[in-house]
Scaffold this active site. Structure first.
Site, short mmCIF file in Angstrom:
data_model
loop_
_atom_site.label_atom_id
_atom_site.label_comp_id
_atom_site.label_asym_id
_atom_site.label_seq_id
_atom_site.Cartn_x
_atom_site.Cartn_y
_atom_site.Cartn_z
N ASP A 116 0.82 -1.22 0.00
CA ASP A 116 0.00 0.00 0.00
C ASP A 116 0.85 1.27 0.00
OD1 ASP A 116 -2.33 1.44 -0.02
OD2 ASP A 116 -2.72 1.27 2.14
N ASN B 30 -10.82 -2.28 -5.54
CA ASN B 30 -10.04 -1.35 -6.38
C ASN B 30 -10.68 -1.10 -7.75
OD1 ASN B 30 -6.80 -2.50 -5.11
ND2 ASN B 30 -8.00 -0.71 -4.49
C1 IPE Z 1 -5.44 -2.56 -0.31
O1 IPE Z 1 -5.08 -1.24 -0.47
C2 IPE Z 1 -5.37 -3.30 -1.61
C3 IPE Z 1 -4.05 -3.43 -2.19
C4 IPE Z 1 -2.93 -3.09 -1.64
C5 IPE Z 1 -4.01 -4.03 -3.49
P1 IPE Z 1 -6.18 -0.09 -0.67
O2 IPE Z 1 -5.44 1.17 -0.80
O3 IPE Z 1 -7.12 -0.44 -1.75
O4 IPE Z 1 -6.96 -0.16 0.72
P2 IPE Z 1 -7.89 0.91 1.43
O5 IPE Z 1 -8.93 1.30 0.42
O6 IPE Z 1 -7.04 2.06 1.82
O7 IPE Z 1 -8.43 0.19 2.62
C1 IPE Z 2 -1.41 0.39 -3.44
O1 IPE Z 2 -1.22 1.76 -3.44
C2 IPE Z 2 -1.67 -0.17 -4.81
C3 IPE Z 2 -3.05 -0.57 -5.05
C4 IPE Z 2 -4.02 -0.53 -4.19
C5 IPE Z 2 -3.36 -1.04 -6.38
P1 IPE Z 2 -2.43 2.78 -3.46
O2 IPE Z 2 -2.79 3.05 -4.87
O3 IPE Z 2 -3.55 2.29 -2.61
O4 IPE Z 2 -1.78 4.05 -2.81
P2 IPE Z 2 -2.43 5.01 -1.74
O5 IPE Z 2 -2.90 4.16 -0.60
O6 IPE Z 2 -3.55 5.72 -2.43
O7 IPE Z 2 -1.33 5.92 -1.35
MG MG Z 3 -4.01 2.48 -0.65
#
Ligand code: IPE
Ligand code: IPE
Ligand code: MG
Length: 247
Positions: A22, A70
């Site tokens: 994340d 996502n």
């Molecule tokens: C969790 O991260 C999913 C992945 C790392 C693929 P998100 O960024 O989607 O999670 P939330 O929405 O902050 O809980």
């Molecule tokens: C994790 O990084 C990757 C995926 C969830 C695909 P994020 O895209 O969630 O990055 P933040 O949490 O918005 O910084």
């Molecule tokens: Mg995230």
């Protein structure tokens, strides 16, 4: 300086490490870059951590790459993520084969774009000879969705009288999950400072150790990964028992 890898007890390694990768977006935003550049950098870190896990002797590495939730992101971003996945699958196949890595995937894979799914299945098939480590990508993955799919699969077997409800126990249920052919994760790591599970491995993580750490995924590194292993090895996993019983 001595490599930190020497501080790791090779006889007490976690069999299975799962990572919630994340913070790509925030890392990019902090640098004034578009979110997609965070995802691009994140893909490089996937390679570095896969190598570090393989080097250490970890048998199962599972990476949460794209959640079912996502799909609710802007289409530009989901498209870019699918492109990066396609690129990863195409370009890393040779390296996986060379290093004895078997690719695997969990999640609602039917939701993936056709060409990505075809490439995924091709890479899974080609790398199926890998004996050193299983790299599982969680794609379009949601734990509640996985559990519902497992329940449906159990219900079908009950209806067909392949099993009776007397046989239904935790082991049998686990065999209907996407993770049926791997042990539960011993350790779950989440980067970026968030302290939540975000619908990841809800059943399988019942007794996992958790490490939540501040750096965003693009800042994660071999060294931080190895430090997680050292932290893990300093913990006592009691599984409901007392310390004295474990002695
Ligand atoms: C969790 O991260 C999913 C992945 C790392 C693929 P998100 O960024 O989607 O999670 P939330 O929405 O902050 O809980
Ligand atoms: C994790 O990084 C990757 C995926 C969830 C695909 P994020 O895209 O969630 O990055 P933040 O949490 O918005 O910084
Ligand atoms: Mg995230």
């Amino acid at each position: 300086m001595q490599d930190i890898i020497n501080q790791i007890d090779k006889t007490a390694l976690p069999k299975h490490i799962a990572i919630i990768m994340d913070g790509n977006g925030r890392w990019a935003k902090n640098k004034g870059l578009p979110r997609i550049e965070g995802h691009q950098k994140g893909a490089d870190v996937v390679e570095e951590i896969t190598e570090a896990a393989r080097e250490t002797g970890i048998k199962y590495l599972t990476l949460y790459a794209f959640s079912k939730e996502n799909w609710n992101r802007p289409t530009d971003e989901t498209k870019a993520l699918m492109f990066l996945l396609f690129d990863f699958l195409q370009n890393k196949k040779i390296k996986m084969l060379k290093n004895g890595i078997r690719l695997n995937a969990i999640g609602d894979l039917g939701q993936l774009p056709e060409e990505v799914l075809a490439c995924l299945n091709h890479t899974i098939k080609e790398t199926s000879v890998g004996k050193e480590m299983v790299l599982t990508l969680a794609l379009s993955y949601g734990a509640r969705d996985e559990i519902i799919r497992a329940i449906k699969s159990v219900a079908d077997e009950l209806a067909l009288k392949k099993i009776s409800s007397d046989h239904l126990d935790e082991t049998l249920f686990s065999q209907h999950l996407d993770t049926h052919d791997m042990p539960d994760p011993d350790l779950i790591i989440r980067t970026s400072g968030e302290m939540r599970i975000s619908n990841f491995l809800l059943w399988q993580g019942a007794y996992s150790e958790f490490i939540f750490m501040k750096p965003c995924w693009p800042e994660f590194s071999r060294e931080l990964f190895l430090q997680c292993l050292i932290d893990y090895q300093a913990r006592e996993r009691r599984f409901g028992m007392t310390s004295e019983q474990l002695d």
